[in-house]
Motif scaffolding. Structure first.
Motif, PDB file in Angstrom:
ATOM      1  N   ARG A  73      -5.117  36.293  44.312  1.00  0.00           N
ATOM      2  CA  ARG A  73      -4.761  37.718  44.348  1.00  0.00           C
ATOM      3  C   ARG A  73      -3.459  37.974  43.591  1.00  0.00           C
ATOM      4  NH1 ARG A  73      -7.029  37.353  49.590  1.00  0.00           N
ATOM      5  NH2 ARG A  73      -5.008  36.860  50.538  1.00  0.00           N
ATOM      6  N   LYS A  74      -2.500  37.081  43.748  1.00  0.00           N
ATOM      7  CA  LYS A  74      -1.224  37.234  43.027  1.00  0.00           C
ATOM      8  C   LYS A  74      -1.457  37.180  41.510  1.00  0.00           C
ATOM      9  CE  LYS A  74       1.864  35.329  46.609  1.00  0.00           C
ATOM     10  NZ  LYS A  74       2.807  36.471  46.698  1.00  0.00           N
ATOM     11  N   GLU A  83      -5.025  33.723  48.331  1.00  0.00           N
ATOM     12  CA  GLU A  83      -3.808  34.520  48.163  1.00  0.00           C
ATOM     13  C   GLU A  83      -3.192  34.311  46.784  1.00  0.00           C
ATOM     14  OE1 GLU A  83       0.545  35.389  50.237  1.00  0.00           O
ATOM     15  OE2 GLU A  83      -0.922  34.146  51.287  1.00  0.00           O
ATOM     16  N   PRO A 112       1.260  29.960  49.435  1.00  0.00           N
ATOM     17  CA  PRO A 112       0.000  30.682  49.702  1.00  0.00           C
ATOM     18  C   PRO A 112      -1.227  29.798  49.554  1.00  0.00           C
ATOM     19  CG  PRO A 112       1.418  31.937  48.219  1.00  0.00           C
ATOM     20  CD  PRO A 112       2.048  30.595  48.370  1.00  0.00           C
ATOM     21  N   ASP A 113      -2.283  30.144  50.286  1.00  0.00           N
ATOM     22  CA  ASP A 113      -3.540  29.401  50.131  1.00  0.00           C
ATOM     23  C   ASP A 113      -4.270  29.864  48.867  1.00  0.00           C
ATOM     24  OD1 ASP A 113      -4.678  31.849  50.782  1.00  0.00           O
ATOM     25  OD2 ASP A 113      -5.432  31.200  52.727  1.00  0.00           O
TER      26      ASP A 113
END
Length: 230
Positions: free
Chosen positions: A202-203, A199, A195-196
């Motif tokens: 957010r995780k 992302e 993921p960038d």
């Protein structure tokens, strides 16, 4: 098994890292064009370990990443699930308390650490969300997490060049310096699939971390993500 697949079966990844342990640090220095050491210094500054603090260094491999924390007077616990890496680390750094452990099932009590850090290993974990929640579990309230991981370059032309380097230049360079070049093909693929920056942030938030922020290194080739446990 010389190479893991992107579904990240833990035993496959562990065996792969066992096979590259002896030359792992040297290979990383070469493949990163010397940037790996600068990234480790950035992690050390972000962790800002102090005497008496307990620091968990996940995915510590041979323990090289743990040395700055120990030098600062912290009680650092290097943890990795590759027994080959840990064996090599114990040979090099016999004073470090290297510990075998899986990031999704950490062998530590709740609220054991002031800081948890993981560098270039989270993307090799089978379940990122579970690992982030486990890191939260073993961190004391008010404690911090520092994640250093490959990410997405912010400048589009450089991002294209970087992607070409990963898949075209990295394998032949790895063949010249690594004991298991196939492992570095997997690593290149895992970087591209990771993921960038937003992302991953957010995780981390979904896992329960608060005050999540990141800082790009080397134009976003690597990002330092940080969070705090409420």
């Amino acid at each position: 098994m010389t190479r893991a697949s992107l579904d990240k079966q833990p035993h496959e990844v562990a065996v792969m890292f066992d096979g590259v342990a002896a030359k792992y640090d040297l290979t990383n220095d070469v493949l990163s064009l010397g940037q790996a050491r600068a990234w480790r210094r950035a992690v050390a500054r972000a962790v800002a370990a102090r005497p008496g603090q307990r620091v968990l260094d996940l995915g510590a491999g041979t323990g090289t990443s743990s040395l700055p924390f120990a030098a600062a007077g912290a009680r650092v616990v290097p943890c990795d699930f590759s027994l080959g890496m840990l064996t090599e680390g114990k040979r090099r750094h016999p004073a470090l308390p290297l510990t075998a452990g899986d990031a999704t099932r950490l062998p530590f009590a709740d609220e054991s650490f002031d800081v948890v850090t993981i560098s270039f290993a989270l993307r090799n974990v089978q379940d990122t969300g579970t690992a982030l929640r486990e890191m939260l579990r073993v961190t004391r309230p008010g404690g911090r997490v520092v994640i250093c991981e490959f990410s997405s370059p912010t400048w589009a032309p450089f991002r294209t060049v970087y992607s070409e380097y990963l898949m075209r230049a990295l394998p032949p360079v790895a063949t010249a310096v690594s004991s298991n070049p196939d492992a570095y093909v997997y690593l290149a693929e895992s970087i591209r699939a990771w993921p960038d920056q937003p992302e991953l942030a957010r995780k981390m938030q979904d896992a329960g971390w608060r005050e999540v922020a990141w800082r790009n290194l080397t134009g976003g080739v690597v990002a330092l993500h940080r969070g705090v446990k409420a």
